[in-house]
Every structure is written in C-alpha cells, then in structure tokens.
Design an enzyme around this catalytic site. Structure first.
Site, mmCIF file in Angstrom:
data_model
loop_
_atom_site.group_PDB
_atom_site.id
_atom_site.type_symbol
_atom_site.label_atom_id
_atom_site.label_comp_id
_atom_site.label_asym_id
_atom_site.label_seq_id
_atom_site.Cartn_x
_atom_site.Cartn_y
_atom_site.Cartn_z
ATOM 1 N N ARG A 67 0.620 -1.150 0.108
ATOM 2 C CA ARG A 67 -0.141 0.013 0.119
ATOM 3 C C ARG A 67 0.752 1.200 0.083
ATOM 4 O O ARG A 67 0.531 2.472 -0.608
ATOM 5 C CB ARG A 67 -1.147 -0.012 1.379
ATOM 6 C CG ARG A 67 -1.712 1.049 1.184
ATOM 7 C CD ARG A 67 -3.098 0.671 2.024
ATOM 8 N NE ARG A 67 -4.392 1.975 2.004
ATOM 9 C CZ ARG A 67 -4.442 2.564 2.959
ATOM 10 N NH1 ARG A 67 -3.868 2.479 4.100
ATOM 11 N NH2 ARG A 67 -5.347 3.573 2.987
ATOM 12 N N HIS A 71 0.582 4.542 -2.600
ATOM 13 C CA HIS A 71 0.269 5.711 -2.211
ATOM 14 C C HIS A 71 1.561 6.605 -2.723
ATOM 15 O O HIS A 71 1.049 7.679 -2.913
ATOM 16 C CB HIS A 71 0.066 5.861 -0.770
ATOM 17 C CG HIS A 71 -1.418 5.678 -0.216
ATOM 18 N ND1 HIS A 71 -2.225 6.173 0.895
ATOM 19 C CD2 HIS A 71 -2.236 4.330 -0.859
ATOM 20 C CE1 HIS A 71 -3.343 5.682 0.585
ATOM 21 N NE2 HIS A 71 -3.500 4.644 0.018
ATOM 22 N N ASN A 96 -4.440 8.900 3.964
ATOM 23 C CA ASN A 96 -3.050 7.966 4.333
ATOM 24 C C ASN A 96 -3.828 6.827 5.554
ATOM 25 O O ASN A 96 -3.095 5.914 5.695
ATOM 26 C CB ASN A 96 -1.918 9.021 4.874
ATOM 27 C CG ASN A 96 -2.398 9.277 6.246
ATOM 28 O OD1 ASN A 96 -2.948 8.730 7.223
ATOM 29 N ND2 ASN A 96 -2.024 10.290 6.678
ATOM 30 N N HIS A 192 -5.326 -5.969 -2.859
ATOM 31 C CA HIS A 192 -6.322 -6.157 -1.619
ATOM 32 C C HIS A 192 -6.480 -7.855 -1.384
ATOM 33 O O HIS A 192 -7.283 -8.000 -0.394
ATOM 34 C CB HIS A 192 -7.675 -5.605 -1.978
ATOM 35 C CG HIS A 192 -7.570 -3.925 -2.052
ATOM 36 N ND1 HIS A 192 -8.694 -3.338 -2.441
ATOM 37 C CD2 HIS A 192 -6.511 -3.069 -1.739
ATOM 38 C CE1 HIS A 192 -8.199 -1.974 -2.218
ATOM 39 N NE2 HIS A 192 -6.996 -1.779 -1.802
HETATM 40 C C1 HEM Z 1 -9.274 2.407 -6.698
HETATM 41 C C2 HEM Z 1 -8.225 2.031 -6.037
HETATM 42 C C3 HEM Z 1 -8.066 1.940 -4.741
HETATM 43 C C4 HEM Z 1 -8.925 2.304 -3.455
HETATM 44 C C5 HEM Z 1 -10.284 3.001 -3.579
HETATM 45 C C6 HEM Z 1 -8.163 1.666 -2.349
HETATM 46 C C7 HEM Z 1 -8.797 1.817 -1.268
HETATM 47 C C8 HEM Z 1 -8.119 1.212 0.084
HETATM 48 C C9 HEM Z 1 -8.964 1.261 1.403
HETATM 49 C C10 HEM Z 1 -10.226 2.020 1.588
HETATM 50 C C11 HEM Z 1 -8.089 0.601 2.084
HETATM 51 C C12 HEM Z 1 -8.323 0.228 3.630
HETATM 52 C C13 HEM Z 1 -7.384 1.294 4.347
HETATM 53 C C14 HEM Z 1 -7.665 1.461 5.884
HETATM 54 O O1 HEM Z 1 -8.847 0.974 6.392
HETATM 55 O O2 HEM Z 1 -6.734 1.633 6.655
HETATM 56 C C15 HEM Z 1 -7.162 -0.173 1.359
HETATM 57 C C16 HEM Z 1 -5.970 -0.923 1.875
HETATM 58 C C17 HEM Z 1 -5.052 -1.502 1.118
HETATM 59 N N1 HEM Z 1 -4.919 -1.224 -0.359
HETATM 60 FE FE1 HEM Z 1 -6.170 -0.258 -1.549
HETATM 61 N N2 HEM Z 1 -7.021 0.910 -2.751
HETATM 62 C C18 HEM Z 1 -6.945 1.090 -4.093
HETATM 63 C C19 HEM Z 1 -6.031 0.615 -4.945
HETATM 64 C C20 HEM Z 1 -5.000 -0.122 -4.244
HETATM 65 C C21 HEM Z 1 -3.764 -0.400 -4.946
HETATM 66 C C22 HEM Z 1 -3.430 -0.168 -6.451
HETATM 67 C C23 HEM Z 1 -2.969 -1.346 -4.141
HETATM 68 C C24 HEM Z 1 -1.575 -1.738 -4.441
HETATM 69 C C25 HEM Z 1 -1.180 -2.073 -5.436
HETATM 70 C C26 HEM Z 1 -3.610 -1.068 -2.824
HETATM 71 C C27 HEM Z 1 -3.229 -1.721 -1.554
HETATM 72 C C28 HEM Z 1 -3.832 -1.763 -0.428
HETATM 73 C C29 HEM Z 1 -3.026 -2.775 0.738
HETATM 74 C C30 HEM Z 1 -2.143 -3.606 0.571
HETATM 75 C C31 HEM Z 1 -4.283 -2.368 1.610
HETATM 76 C C32 HEM Z 1 -3.962 -2.903 3.132
HETATM 77 C C33 HEM Z 1 -3.211 -1.896 3.940
HETATM 78 C C34 HEM Z 1 -2.897 -2.647 5.492
HETATM 79 O O3 HEM Z 1 -3.326 -3.740 5.749
HETATM 80 O O4 HEM Z 1 -2.131 -1.731 5.877
HETATM 81 N N3 HEM Z 1 -4.577 -0.426 -2.942
HETATM 82 N N4 HEM Z 1 -7.151 0.292 0.082
HETATM 83 C C1 LIG Z 2 1.609 8.746 9.695
HETATM 84 C C2 LIG Z 2 0.635 9.931 9.633
HETATM 85 O O1 LIG Z 2 1.164 11.024 9.504
HETATM 86 N N1 LIG Z 2 -0.865 9.695 9.770
HETATM 87 C C3 LIG Z 2 -1.633 10.624 9.715
HETATM 88 C C4 LIG Z 2 -2.727 10.147 8.538
HETATM 89 O O2 LIG Z 2 -3.733 11.207 8.515
HETATM 90 C C5 LIG Z 2 -4.299 11.239 9.668
HETATM 91 C C6 LIG Z 2 -5.685 12.190 9.587
HETATM 92 O O3 LIG Z 2 -5.399 13.257 8.760
HETATM 93 C C7 LIG Z 2 -3.418 12.074 10.893
HETATM 94 O O4 LIG Z 2 -4.133 12.050 11.942
HETATM 95 C C8 LIG Z 2 -2.261 10.925 11.017
HETATM 96 O O5 LIG Z 2 -1.392 11.651 11.623
#
Ligand code: HEM
Ligand SMILES: CC(=O)N[C@H]1CO[C@H](CO)[C@@H](O)[C@@H]1O
Ligand SMILES: *[C@@H]1O[C@H](CO)[C@@H](O)[C@H](O)[C@H]1NC(C)=O
Ligand SMILES: *[C@@H]1O[C@H](CO)[C@@H](O)[C@H](O)[C@H]1NC(C)=O
Ligand SMILES: *[C@@H]1O[C@H](CO)[C@@H](O)[C@H](O)[C@H]1NC(C)=O
Length: 336
Positions: A67, A71, A96, A192
């Site tokens: 992720r 980003h 983020n 995902h």
């Molecule tokens: C339309 C594009 C995308 C949307 C709307 C999206 C949205 C999200 C959201 C809402 C989350 C959950 C974040 C949270 O609750 O903390 C997430 C997690 C994640 N996303 Fe995406 N994402 C997108 C594309 C991608 C792409 C292109 C990748 C990687 C190639 C990716 C990899 C991940 C991973 C690995 C997580 C889990 C992160 C963790 O466990 O810390 N995402 N994404």
């Molecule tokens: C690591 C970091 O800076 N996280 C920030 C992500 O965004 C939230 C909401 O704006 C901040 O509170 C976190 O500090």
C-alpha cells in the site's frame, strides 16, 4: 548500401539523442546499483535482509509496503514524498489513514547507509522492500527497476487518491491519469488480497448503502452478518477486518481476492464492483479461475506502478540522507 540524406540525418539525430539520454541516465533499469557501492556490496540484498527479518516478526508488513508503494507512486510519482515528515506533508492527508511500514523503510535505509553512504534513494528502497515483501507474502519474485531519486515536494493538498465508493469507470480514469490502464488497475487492486480495511471505509455497505437504509445487495449474506458484528451500526468504525475474507489466504499474495469478489465477498465497494462492472468483469473472472497467472501479472503491474512519475536526474531529485527529511532541511543533521 546507399542511404537517402533524410534517413542519414534522422540516424545522426537518433545517435545524438541516444548518447544524450544515455549520459543523463534518465530511465529506470534493473540492477541500477550494481557496482555503485563497490563490487562486494549488493544493495538489494541489504534491503532484503531487513525486510526478511521484519516479515518473520510481523507478516502484516507485506500489506503495509504494497500500500505504501501505491500511495507514494500515485501522488506526485514514486519519489518517496510519502515518507517526509511535516505538519502538512502527504502522510498527514486523510486517505493515508493508517499507511504503515515507515519503520521498515527507516531500518532498510539505515542498513544501506551504513555500508554505502549517500547513494541509494528512499524511493528505490520502497520499491526494493515492496518486491521483497511480495515475495515473502507468496506473490513470487519480480525484477525490480531502480534509479529513482527522491523528491523535494510533499503536500497533503496534492493527495488525490481514489476512494472506495468511486465507480469503476471513475477509477479507471484516475489510473489512466497516471498512465495505468484498466488491466493494470485490475491487477494492482489484487493488492487487496492482503491487509485490512477499517469499518468506517465500508460501513455504509452494511447499513445504509447509497442512502437506501439497506445493506448493499451485492454482499453475500453470511459476510454481511459477520461484518455487522465487527462493525456495529453507529460505531466509530475503528475496528478493522481483512480485505481478503478467505481466512486461509488473508495474508497471502495470491488470486484469492478475485475468487472472493466473484463470490460477492468483497469488503470495499470498489472491490465488489470490479467483479460486476462490464469494464472489468471478464478480467476478474479470468484471474479468479487461474491460480498461476496472478503473481506474474501482479509483478508486472507493480513494476509499471513503480515507474509512474519517477525523478531520475540530479536536477529533479536527490538522494535523501534520512528518508523523513529533505537534505537541506535538516536531513543530514538528523542522520548524523
Ligand atoms: C481504486 C483504487 C483503490 C482504492 C479506492 C483503495 C482503497 C483502500 C482502502 C479504503 C483501504 C483500507 C484502508 C484502511 O482501512 O486503513 C485499502 C487498503 C489497502 N490497499 Fe487499497 N485501494 C486502491 C488501490 C490499491 C492498490 C492499487 C494497491 C496496491 C497495489 C492497494 C493496496 C492496498 C493494501 C495492501 C491495503 C491494506 C493495507 C494494510 O493492511 O495496512 N490498494 N485500500
Ligand atoms: C503517519 C501519519 O502522519 N498519519 C496521519 C494520517 O492522517 C491522519 C488524519 O489526517 C493523521 O491524524 C495522521 O497523523
Ligand atoms: C503486527 O502489526 C500489526 C499492525 O501494526 C499489529 O496490529 C499486530 O498486533 C502486530 N502483530 C504482532 C504479532 O506483533
Ligand atoms: C495495459 O498495459 C499493459 C502493460 O503495459 C499491456 O500489456 C496491456 O496490453 C494494456 N492493456 C490494455 C487493455 O490496454
Ligand atoms: C469490534 O469488533 C468486535 C468483534 O470483533 C465487537 O465485539 C466490538 O463491538 C467492535 N467494537 C467496536 C468499537 O466497534
């Protein structure tokens, strides 16, 4: 052989341009650091050691790094701008929310600097570390390109990441603006297959989908029941659940994500819509039924993502001393 004069001129220009771009070394390449730290030092191997050690302590770094690369690359190119600390840098922007893995990059940078000072960019460390994480996560091994430099700009206001309730066609358009096509998008969203999502990012689907006061009809009923327990109505939504709801595969980089969304078991709205939208439906079905092709395709898509908006010349970017600060703003001081 006789050449027309226009062809000869074109060839001459081609040679000059070729020599010029070679001199500026403006493209990424596999093995960019080979020989740049002395013959005995293998930069990718140093990063690999750190990632391996972290992985065996906590395998959730796989999702964290995948992720992070997304980003970083999607906002302002793959220039490590996501790593910069500061009151209004990218990492402070709401999407983020929980990007993790900064500690892994710091540890890798420290290890690399101790053997080869001032040569390896933080942007490349993200790319190498993510490749290693994908490998340990079971996603196979792709050749990672390097040669990026670190950027000088990081602003929360530049963060324009797609959100989970965006339509597939809007999401395709957002990826297209970064030079990534629909098939790249489908493969990258396979990311995902690991990691978690917090309730507030999909809670609407459980109780009030598109203001209908009903759940999303496209969510399989046993999943709906389960997610409602984890994410009670009107709760703040700080609980989290696996993006890949197959418990055997939640931490593994494989095609399980596609199988789940085909079975209406996607957690995020965009993930579920990927399985139903005419633009992406066929690709998703193919990936769901082919256990072997995903890792190759995912690796290729990660390489393509890793080339978005890269900085490759000295003018464009620097080699940061600390990944958290631009050099002339105290990076050197912080590091020493
Ligand atoms: C339309 C594009 C995308 C949307 C709307 C999206 C949205 C999200 C959201 C809402 C989350 C959950 C974040 C949270 O609750 O903390 C997430 C997690 C994640 N996303 Fe995406 N994402 C997108 C594309 C991608 C792409 C292109 C990748 C990687 C190639 C990716 C990899 C991940 C991973 C690995 C997580 C889990 C992160 C963790 O466990 O810390 N995402 N994404
Ligand atoms: C690591 C970091 O800076 N996280 C920030 C992500 O965004 C939230 C909401 O704006 C901040 O509170 C976190 O500090
Ligand atoms: C791994 O890291 C995650 C996220 O920071 C944390 O929630 C989890 O408790 C950690 N697991 C272990 C075994 O340390
Ligand atoms: C998307 O890009 C990939 C890799 O660059 C390419 O192989 C593929 O044919 C493209 N797909 C479409 C639908 O344009
Ligand atoms: C978090 O999830 C657990 C079940 O996993 C549930 O019992 C609890 O109520 C939830 N807490 C909040 C604040 O949503």
């Amino acid at each position: 052989m006789k050449m027309s004069s226009t062809a000869a001129v074109a060839l001459a220009i081609g040679l000059v341009l070729g020599a010029f771009s070679g001199h500026c070394s403006s493209a990424l390449e596999v093995g960019f650091y080979r020989g740049k730290c002395g013959r005995a030092i293998d930069v990718e191997e140093i990063v690999a050691r750190v990632v391996k050690e972290k992985f065996f302590k906590n395998r959730t770094i796989v999702a964290a790094l995948i992720r992070m690369q997304f980003h970083d690359c999607f906002v302002n190119g793959c220039d490590a701008s996501i790593l910069l600390d500061g009151s209004s840098t990218e990492k402070t922007a709401p999407p983020n929310l929980s990007v993790r893995g900064y500690d892994v990059i710091d540890a890798a940078k420290t290890a690399v600097e101790s053997e080869c000072r001032g040569v390896v960019s933080c942007a490349d460390i993200i790319a190498i570390a993510t490749r290693e994480a994908v490998f340990w996560g079971g996603g196979g091994r792709y050749e990672v390109q390097t040669g990026r430099r670190d950027g000088f700009v990081s602003q929360a206001s530049d963060v324009d990441l797609p959100n989970p309730s965006m339509s597939v066609s809007d999401s395709v358009a957002a990826f297209a603006r970064k030079g990534l096509n629909a098939s790249d998008m489908v493969h990258l969203l396979g990311g995902h297959t690991v990691g978690v999502a917090h309730c507030n990012l999909f809670q609407d689907r459980l109780y009030n989908f598109k203001s209908t006061r009903k759940p999303d009809p496209d969510m399989e009923s046993s999943l709906l029941e389960r997610l409602r327990l984890i994410c009670p109505e009107n709760s703040e939504g700080t609980n989290a659940t696996n993006l890949d709801q197959n418990p055997q595969s939640s931490f593994i980089v494989d095609n399980s994500f596609y199988k789940e969304v085909v079975a209406h078991r996607g957690v995020l709205q965009i993930d579920q819509e990927l399985a139903g939208d005419p633009i992406t439906q066929a690709m998703v079905k193919t990936l769901a039924s082919d256990t072997n092709s995903f890792s190759t395709k995912f690796g290729q898509a990660m390489v393509k993502l890793g080339a978005v908006g890269v900085l490759t010349t000295e003018k464009q970017g620097e080699i940061r001393r600390s990944c958290r600060a631009i050099n002339n703003l105290g990076g050197v001081l912080n590091f020493n």
